[in-house]
Design a protein around this motif. Structure first.
Motif, PDB file in Angstrom:
ATOM      1  N   THR A 111      -9.605 -31.223  14.288  1.00  0.00           N
ATOM      2  CA  THR A 111      -9.670 -29.911  14.918  1.00  0.00           C
ATOM      3  C   THR A 111     -10.708 -29.040  14.231  1.00  0.00           C
ATOM      4  N   PHE A 112     -11.520 -28.393  15.049  1.00  0.00           N
ATOM      5  CA  PHE A 112     -12.506 -27.418  14.587  1.00  0.00           C
ATOM      6  C   PHE A 112     -12.050 -26.061  15.100  1.00  0.00           C
ATOM      7  N   MET A 113     -11.825 -25.113  14.189  1.00  0.00           N
ATOM      8  CA  MET A 113     -11.322 -23.788  14.558  1.00  0.00           C
ATOM      9  C   MET A 113     -12.322 -22.725  14.103  1.00  0.00           C
ATOM     10  N   THR A 114     -12.501 -21.694  14.916  1.00  0.00           N
ATOM     11  CA  THR A 114     -13.391 -20.608  14.515  1.00  0.00           C
ATOM     12  C   THR A 114     -12.695 -19.631  13.581  1.00  0.00           C
ATOM     13  N   VAL A 132     -10.715 -28.074  10.224  1.00  0.00           N
ATOM     14  CA  VAL A 132     -11.729 -27.316   9.496  1.00  0.00           C
ATOM     15  C   VAL A 132     -12.098 -26.054  10.258  1.00  0.00           C
ATOM     16  N   GLN A 133     -12.521 -25.043   9.510  1.00  0.00           N
ATOM     17  CA  GLN A 133     -13.028 -23.827  10.140  1.00  0.00           C
ATOM     18  C   GLN A 133     -14.532 -23.954  10.280  1.00  0.00           C
ATOM     19  N   VAL A 134     -15.036 -23.538  11.436  1.00  0.00           N
ATOM     20  CA  VAL A 134     -16.463 -23.540  11.709  1.00  0.00           C
ATOM     21  C   VAL A 134     -16.889 -22.132  12.104  1.00  0.00           C
ATOM     22  N   SER A 135     -18.168 -21.835  11.997  1.00  0.00           N
ATOM     23  CA  SER A 135     -18.634 -20.478  12.302  1.00  0.00           C
ATOM     24  C   SER A 135     -18.594 -20.172  13.791  1.00  0.00           C
ATOM     25  N   ARG A 136     -18.819 -21.184  14.615  1.00  0.00           N
ATOM     26  CA  ARG A 136     -18.712 -20.999  16.062  1.00  0.00           C
ATOM     27  C   ARG A 136     -18.718 -22.357  16.738  1.00  0.00           C
ATOM     28  N   LEU A 137     -18.316 -22.326  18.018  1.00  0.00           N
ATOM     29  CA  LEU A 137     -18.344 -23.522  18.850  1.00  0.00           C
ATOM     30  C   LEU A 137     -19.390 -23.328  19.936  1.00  0.00           C
ATOM     31  N   PHE A 138     -19.727 -24.395  20.651  1.00  0.00           N
ATOM     32  CA  PHE A 138     -20.836 -24.345  21.606  1.00  0.00           C
ATOM     33  C   PHE A 138     -20.567 -23.454  22.809  1.00  0.00           C
ATOM     34  N   LEU A 139     -19.310 -23.157  23.104  1.00  0.00           N
ATOM     35  CA  LEU A 139     -18.970 -22.388  24.293  1.00  0.00           C
ATOM     36  C   LEU A 139     -18.371 -21.046  23.867  1.00  0.00           C
ATOM     37  N   PRO A 140     -19.022 -19.929  24.191  1.00  0.00           N
ATOM     38  CA  PRO A 140     -18.489 -18.620  23.811  1.00  0.00           C
ATOM     39  C   PRO A 140     -17.061 -18.438  24.318  1.00  0.00           C
ATOM     40  N   GLY A 141     -16.189 -17.955  23.436  1.00  0.00           N
ATOM     41  CA  GLY A 141     -14.791 -17.744  23.774  1.00  0.00           C
ATOM     42  C   GLY A 141     -13.890 -18.898  23.375  1.00  0.00           C
ATOM     43  N   GLN A 147     -12.723 -31.737  22.815  1.00  0.00           N
ATOM     44  CA  GLN A 147     -12.328 -31.024  24.029  1.00  0.00           C
ATOM     45  C   GLN A 147     -12.091 -29.555  23.696  1.00  0.00           C
ATOM     46  N   VAL A 148     -12.540 -28.688  24.582  1.00  0.00           N
ATOM     47  CA  VAL A 148     -12.272 -27.261  24.471  1.00  0.00           C
ATOM     48  C   VAL A 148     -11.457 -26.834  25.688  1.00  0.00           C
ATOM     49  N   ALA A 149     -10.865 -25.656  25.602  1.00  0.00           N
ATOM     50  CA  ALA A 149      -9.965 -25.176  26.653  1.00  0.00           C
ATOM     51  C   ALA A 149     -10.759 -24.585  27.809  1.00  0.00           C
ATOM     52  N   VAL A 150     -11.037 -25.424  28.797  1.00  0.00           N
ATOM     53  CA  VAL A 150     -11.747 -24.960  29.991  1.00  0.00           C
ATOM     54  C   VAL A 150     -10.944 -25.316  31.225  1.00  0.00           C
ATOM     55  N   ASP A 151     -11.172 -24.547  32.291  1.00  0.00           N
ATOM     56  CA  ASP A 151     -10.557 -24.881  33.576  1.00  0.00           C
ATOM     57  C   ASP A 151     -11.429 -25.904  34.286  1.00  0.00           C
ATOM     58  N   GLU A 168     -13.536 -25.616  36.501  1.00  0.00           N
ATOM     59  CA  GLU A 168     -14.905 -25.150  36.771  1.00  0.00           C
ATOM     60  C   GLU A 168     -15.703 -24.953  35.484  1.00  0.00           C
ATOM     61  N   GLY A 169     -15.100 -25.270  34.330  1.00  0.00           N
ATOM     62  CA  GLY A 169     -15.813 -25.157  33.060  1.00  0.00           C
ATOM     63  C   GLY A 169     -15.735 -23.792  32.404  1.00  0.00           C
ATOM     64  N   ARG A 170     -14.872 -22.915  32.912  1.00  0.00           N
ATOM     65  CA  ARG A 170     -14.709 -21.588  32.297  1.00  0.00           C
ATOM     66  C   ARG A 170     -13.660 -21.659  31.197  1.00  0.00           C
ATOM     67  N   VAL A 171     -13.923 -20.952  30.089  1.00  0.00           N
ATOM     68  CA  VAL A 171     -12.983 -20.929  28.971  1.00  0.00           C
ATOM     69  C   VAL A 171     -11.667 -20.301  29.412  1.00  0.00           C
ATOM     70  N   VAL A 172     -10.571 -20.937  29.047  1.00  0.00           N
ATOM     71  CA  VAL A 172      -9.221 -20.457  29.329  1.00  0.00           C
ATOM     72  C   VAL A 172      -8.749 -19.608  28.151  1.00  0.00           C
ATOM     73  N   ALA A 173      -8.174 -18.450  28.426  1.00  0.00           N
ATOM     74  CA  ALA A 173      -7.535 -17.599  27.407  1.00  0.00           C
ATOM     75  C   ALA A 173      -8.402 -17.394  26.168  1.00  0.00           C
ATOM     76  N   PRO A 174      -9.555 -16.723  26.291  1.00  0.00           N
ATOM     77  CA  PRO A 174     -10.478 -16.578  25.167  1.00  0.00           C
ATOM     78  C   PRO A 174      -9.870 -15.973  23.894  1.00  0.00           C
ATOM     79  N   ASP A 175      -8.813 -15.194  24.006  1.00  0.00           N
ATOM     80  CA  ASP A 175      -8.230 -14.555  22.826  1.00  0.00           C
ATOM     81  C   ASP A 175      -6.898 -15.162  22.411  1.00  0.00           C
ATOM     82  N   ASP A 176      -6.554 -16.338  22.912  1.00  0.00           N
ATOM     83  CA  ASP A 176      -5.233 -16.912  22.656  1.00  0.00           C
ATOM     84  C   ASP A 176      -5.360 -18.373  22.227  1.00  0.00           C
ATOM     85  N   ALA A 177      -5.327 -18.598  20.910  1.00  0.00           N
ATOM     86  CA  ALA A 177      -5.480 -19.955  20.378  1.00  0.00           C
ATOM     87  C   ALA A 177      -4.351 -20.871  20.838  1.00  0.00           C
ATOM     88  N   GLY A 178      -3.137 -20.348  20.965  1.00  0.00           N
ATOM     89  CA  GLY A 178      -2.020 -21.170  21.410  1.00  0.00           C
ATOM     90  C   GLY A 178      -2.210 -21.650  22.834  1.00  0.00           C
TER      91      GLY A 178
END
Length: 139
Positions: A83-86, A113-122, A38-42, A44-54
């Motif tokens: 957990t996969f973290m960028t 684990v740290q990953v280079s990126r996730l499928f959804l920008p932000g 699961q990723v943080a989306v609302d 409508e599928g938009r990323v929530v708080a792109p700059d706030d991991a908490g």
């Protein structure tokens, strides 16, 4: 043993309907729930708080709790968190949310684990959960 895949009502549909939110395996007097990442989306599928991991962690666990509830489980039934973290520098903010939600000792087993990126920008993190339901409940 009964197995099924589910996308519970009240939880936004997976992206492109390409996967199920949860795989449920009923075993005797209980069930094993394996949640998709699961990723943080609302809704409508938009990323929530792109700059706030908490904030993203809080939203992710809100979604996880809703999926679990649809199968008669709670965050207290979580056995393992993956957990996969960028950016592992986000670990303190993520950890604060985890400590608040999983205050019992010991907390669930965990892999991060740290990953280079996730499928959804932000998206800064993605979380998979495995939970055990002690007695079979409607789901």
């Amino acid at each position: 043993m009964e197995m099924r895949l589910d996308n519970p009502p009240g939880v936004a549909a997976p992206f492109g309907d390409r996967f199920a939110h949860v795989a449920r395996v009923d075993l005797g007097g209980g069930a094993l729930l394996m949640l998709a990442g699961q990723v943080a989306v609302d809704d409508e599928g938009r990323v929530v708080a792109p700059d706030d991991a908490g904030a993203q962690a809080g939203r992710i666990f809100e979604i996880v709790a809703n999926v679990l509830a649809a199968h008669g489980a709670t965050l207290g039934d979580v056995l393992h968190i993956r957990t996969f973290m960028t950016d592992l520098d986000d670990l303190p903010a993520y950890g604060a949310v985890r400590r608040r939600l999983f205050a019992a000792s010991p907390p669930p087993a965990s892999t991060t684990v740290q990953v280079s990126r996730l499928f959804l920008p932000g998206a800064r993190l993605e979380v998979e959960v495995v939970a055990g339901v002690r007695s079979v409940r409607a789901g």
